[in-house]
Motif scaffolding. Structure first.
Motif, mmCIF file in Angstrom:
data_model
loop_
_atom_site.group_PDB
_atom_site.id
_atom_site.type_symbol
_atom_site.label_atom_id
_atom_site.label_comp_id
_atom_site.label_asym_id
_atom_site.label_seq_id
_atom_site.Cartn_x
_atom_site.Cartn_y
_atom_site.Cartn_z
ATOM 1 N N TYR A 25 0.828 -1.202 0.000
ATOM 2 C CA TYR A 25 0.000 0.000 0.000
ATOM 3 C C TYR A 25 0.864 1.253 0.000
ATOM 4 C CZ TYR A 25 -3.598 -3.111 2.003
ATOM 5 O OH TYR A 25 -4.469 -4.131 2.235
ATOM 6 N N ASP A 46 -3.493 0.769 -3.750
ATOM 7 C CA ASP A 46 -3.597 -0.614 -3.282
ATOM 8 C C ASP A 46 -2.966 -1.525 -4.333
ATOM 9 O OD1 ASP A 46 -4.248 -3.026 -2.146
ATOM 10 O OD2 ASP A 46 -6.407 -2.676 -2.116
ATOM 11 N N HIS A 47 -1.898 -2.231 -3.969
ATOM 12 C CA HIS A 47 -1.188 -3.106 -4.901
ATOM 13 C C HIS A 47 -1.497 -4.586 -4.659
ATOM 14 C CE1 HIS A 47 1.247 0.141 -6.591
ATOM 15 N NE2 HIS A 47 1.253 0.638 -5.371
ATOM 16 N N THR A 48 -2.517 -4.897 -3.857
ATOM 17 C CA THR A 48 -2.885 -6.289 -3.583
ATOM 18 C C THR A 48 -4.062 -6.692 -4.468
ATOM 19 O OG1 THR A 48 -4.392 -5.634 -1.807
ATOM 20 C CG2 THR A 48 -2.120 -6.122 -1.180
ATOM 21 N N GLN A 49 -4.069 -7.973 -4.898
ATOM 22 C CA GLN A 49 -5.200 -8.476 -5.683
ATOM 23 C C GLN A 49 -6.348 -8.889 -4.756
ATOM 24 O OE1 GLN A 49 -1.975 -9.843 -6.706
ATOM 25 N NE2 GLN A 49 -1.906 -8.272 -8.288
ATOM 26 N N THR A 50 -6.038 -9.600 -3.675
ATOM 27 C CA THR A 50 -7.034 -9.970 -2.669
ATOM 28 C C THR A 50 -6.678 -9.251 -1.375
ATOM 29 O OG1 THR A 50 -5.742 -11.938 -2.139
ATOM 30 C CG2 THR A 50 -7.584 -12.230 -3.643
ATOM 31 N N CYS A 54 -0.470 -10.852 0.554
ATOM 32 C CA CYS A 54 0.624 -10.342 -0.267
ATOM 33 C C CYS A 54 0.520 -10.917 -1.677
ATOM 34 C CB CYS A 54 1.968 -10.721 0.361
ATOM 35 S SG CYS A 54 3.383 -10.241 -0.631
ATOM 36 N N PRO A 55 0.640 -10.074 -2.717
ATOM 37 C CA PRO A 55 0.509 -10.573 -4.086
ATOM 38 C C PRO A 55 1.685 -11.438 -4.536
ATOM 39 C CG PRO A 55 1.075 -8.256 -4.098
ATOM 40 C CD PRO A 55 0.813 -8.628 -2.668
ATOM 41 N N LYS A 56 2.838 -11.302 -3.893
ATOM 42 C CA LYS A 56 4.031 -12.020 -4.331
ATOM 43 C C LYS A 56 4.196 -13.370 -3.611
ATOM 44 C CE LYS A 56 8.766 -10.721 -5.475
ATOM 45 N NZ LYS A 56 9.793 -9.712 -5.200
ATOM 46 N N GLN A 58 1.975 -14.623 -1.117
ATOM 47 C CA GLN A 58 0.682 -15.123 -0.611
ATOM 48 C C GLN A 58 0.633 -15.197 0.916
ATOM 49 O OE1 GLN A 58 -1.849 -15.482 -2.864
ATOM 50 N NE2 GLN A 58 -0.277 -14.731 -4.268
#
Length: 83
Positions: A25, A46-50, A54-56, A58
């Protein structure tokens, strides 16, 4: 209890995953204390998908909750780094 101020703080911080250093974020933080919670209305980028994952790597770094009647993410201790 009082709700957070409507006017966003001027200080902007970047929140990273402590495990893989991925950017999570960009956040308008008020005060100089530790990062305990993130109000959703103060998240600028917001750089998260869910949410809260963490997008990288998990890794789960927070929990979705209500703080003083306002939606927020409660940060799990030691899971994020603030710069």
């Amino acid at each position: 209890m009082a709700k957070p101020n409507k006017k966003l703080p001027t200080k902007t911080v970047a929140i990273y995953c402590s495990q893989c250093r991925a950017l999570l974020y960009k956040y308008a933080k008020g005060g100089k204390g530790a990062m305990v919670k993130c109000f959703k209305q103060r998240i600028l980028d917001d750089h998260t998908q869910t949410p809260c994952i963490c997008p990288k790597c998990q890794n789960v770094f927070a929990r979705d909750t209500l703080v003083r009647g306002t939606p927020a993410y409660k940060i799990i201790g030691g899971k994020v780094v603030v710069k």
